[in-house]
Design a protein around this motif. Structure first.
Motif, PDB file in Angstrom:
ATOM      1  N   MET A  79      41.191  30.427  24.561  1.00 52.34           N
ATOM      2  CA  MET A  79      41.571  31.837  24.446  1.00 52.34           C
ATOM      3  C   MET A  79      40.755  32.673  25.427  1.00 52.34           C
ATOM      4  O   MET A  79      40.187  33.701  25.078  1.00 52.34           O
ATOM      5  N   ASP A  80      40.718  32.234  26.694  1.00 55.06           N
ATOM      6  CA  ASP A  80      39.834  32.875  27.653  1.00 55.06           C
ATOM      7  C   ASP A  80      40.572  33.771  28.642  1.00 55.06           C
ATOM      8  O   ASP A  80      40.091  34.024  29.751  1.00 55.06           O
ATOM      9  N   GLU A  81      41.754  34.288  28.272  1.00 54.43           N
ATOM     10  CA  GLU A  81      42.447  35.288  29.084  1.00 54.43           C
ATOM     11  C   GLU A  81      41.613  36.560  29.097  1.00 54.43           C
ATOM     12  O   GLU A  81      40.884  36.852  28.151  1.00 54.43           O
ATOM     13  N   PHE A  82      41.698  37.359  30.178  1.00 58.02           N
ATOM     14  CA  PHE A  82      40.720  38.438  30.340  1.00 58.02           C
ATOM     15  C   PHE A  82      40.803  39.491  29.245  1.00 58.02           C
ATOM     16  O   PHE A  82      39.785  40.091  28.896  1.00 58.02           O
ATOM     17  N   ASP A  83      41.978  39.757  28.670  1.00 53.23           N
ATOM     18  CA  ASP A  83      42.039  40.712  27.568  1.00 53.23           C
ATOM     19  C   ASP A  83      41.179  40.253  26.396  1.00 53.23           C
ATOM     20  O   ASP A  83      40.487  41.060  25.775  1.00 53.23           O
TER      21      ASP A  83
END
Length: 301
Positions: free
Chosen positions: A186-190
């Motif tokens: 879950m390392d998307e920037f958001d």
């Protein structure tokens, strides 16, 4: 600022009433209800906007959602969209009891999921004369884009387990660290910016404890914040988004709400170079948002 409480069904809502400089109880003021994001509390981004609006002469009410923060209600950590919408109606009820509020000039501001709830509440709550969203999201859309059928099945199993005596399952809104997010994929920037805001000294607040009652997930999946907006959302509307588009979808949701709303007086403002979480608390982005919010409310309330 005054710490206040008001009745909400059979429990109390905890709120902060932000007052203008040189406040005078003998005068009548315009009021704005500020609705916080999911996982948030009144002292975080909703409180920041409330404080800034008060400095511009408004009275602004930021409150903790039912079942969360310092507000009452059981079970704890429940995120119930229908209750979140009703919270707004009770906040308006409270404002109408204050002699220094002009009950014909009450506006509504929602941030992130609070923007979706604000939009939905304005459809039925005609005492709200103008509504604005900052990075407003339709939370149900976001949850439905995940593996929602599997989630609904798991919630159903958990409800049976709890009905038979098990302790309620409490999960997290976000991972507690970048490392945890990366391990979970879950390392998307958001998401990383959410962690930076909520789980560090930047925005962390003790009552924003990152707890979510797992069975809330079915409520979130089933609720469409923008349902009937093309018929019922008629008040003046201002939608503010950032153009640094992430996975949370507030940019897309903002344009959907703007295009769908029945409001004849509506506008969308894009803050260049701003991400979802920049518009929570970063001075440049929030100043641009407020530079649009203040005249919008002044003109329409």
């Amino acid at each position: 600022m005054r710490k206040v409480k008001f009745k909400n069904r059979n429990w109390d809502t905890a709120a902060n009433l932000h007052l203008p400089d040189n406040f005078n109880e003998t005068l009548k003021y315009t009021a704005i209800v500020c609705v916080h994001p999911g996982s948030s509390v009144k002292e975080q981004t909703a409180g920041l906007y409330a404080q800034q609006l008060a400095q511009q002469g408004f009275i602004a009410l930021a409150y903790d959602a039912s079942f969360q923060g310092e507000s009452g209600g059981e079970p704890r950590y429940l995120e119930d969209p229908a209750a979140r919408v009703e919270d707004i109606c009770y906040a308006v009820d409270y404002l109408t009891t204050l002699n220094f509020i002009d009950e014909n000039r009450i506006g509504l501001l929602g941030i992130c999921a609070g923007g979706g709830y604000a939009s939905n509440a304005a459809m039925k709550e005609r005492r709200i004369k103008a509504v604005a969203t900052v990075v407003g999201t339709n939370a149900s859309r976001a949850f439905r884009e995940a593996n929602f059928l599997e989630t609904l099945k798991t919630v159903s199993i958990q409800r049976t387990t709890e009905a038979k005596g098990a302790e309620p399952m409490i999960t997290q809104w976000t991972p507690n660290s970048d490392e945890e997010a990366k391990q979970m994929g879950m390392d998307e920037f958001d998401m990383l910016e959410a962690i930076d805001y909520y789980r560090t000294s930047r925005g962390n607040y003790p009552t924003s404890n990152n707890k979510l009652l797992f069975t809330s997930m079915s409520n979130l999946i089933m609720f469409d914040a923008f349902h009937f907006a093309e018929f019922l959302l008629t008040q003046p509307l201002l939608v503010i988004v950032g153009d640094k588009v992430g996975a949370f979808g507030s940019y897309r949701d903002g344009f959907e709400l703007y295009n769908k709303a029945a409001s004849k007086n509506k506008n969308i403002h894009v803050v260049k170079g701003a991400s979802h979480y920049d518009l929570y608390d970063q001075p440049k982005a929030t100043k641009e948002a407020l530079d649009n919010l203040v005249p919008f409310f002044q003109e329409n309330l």
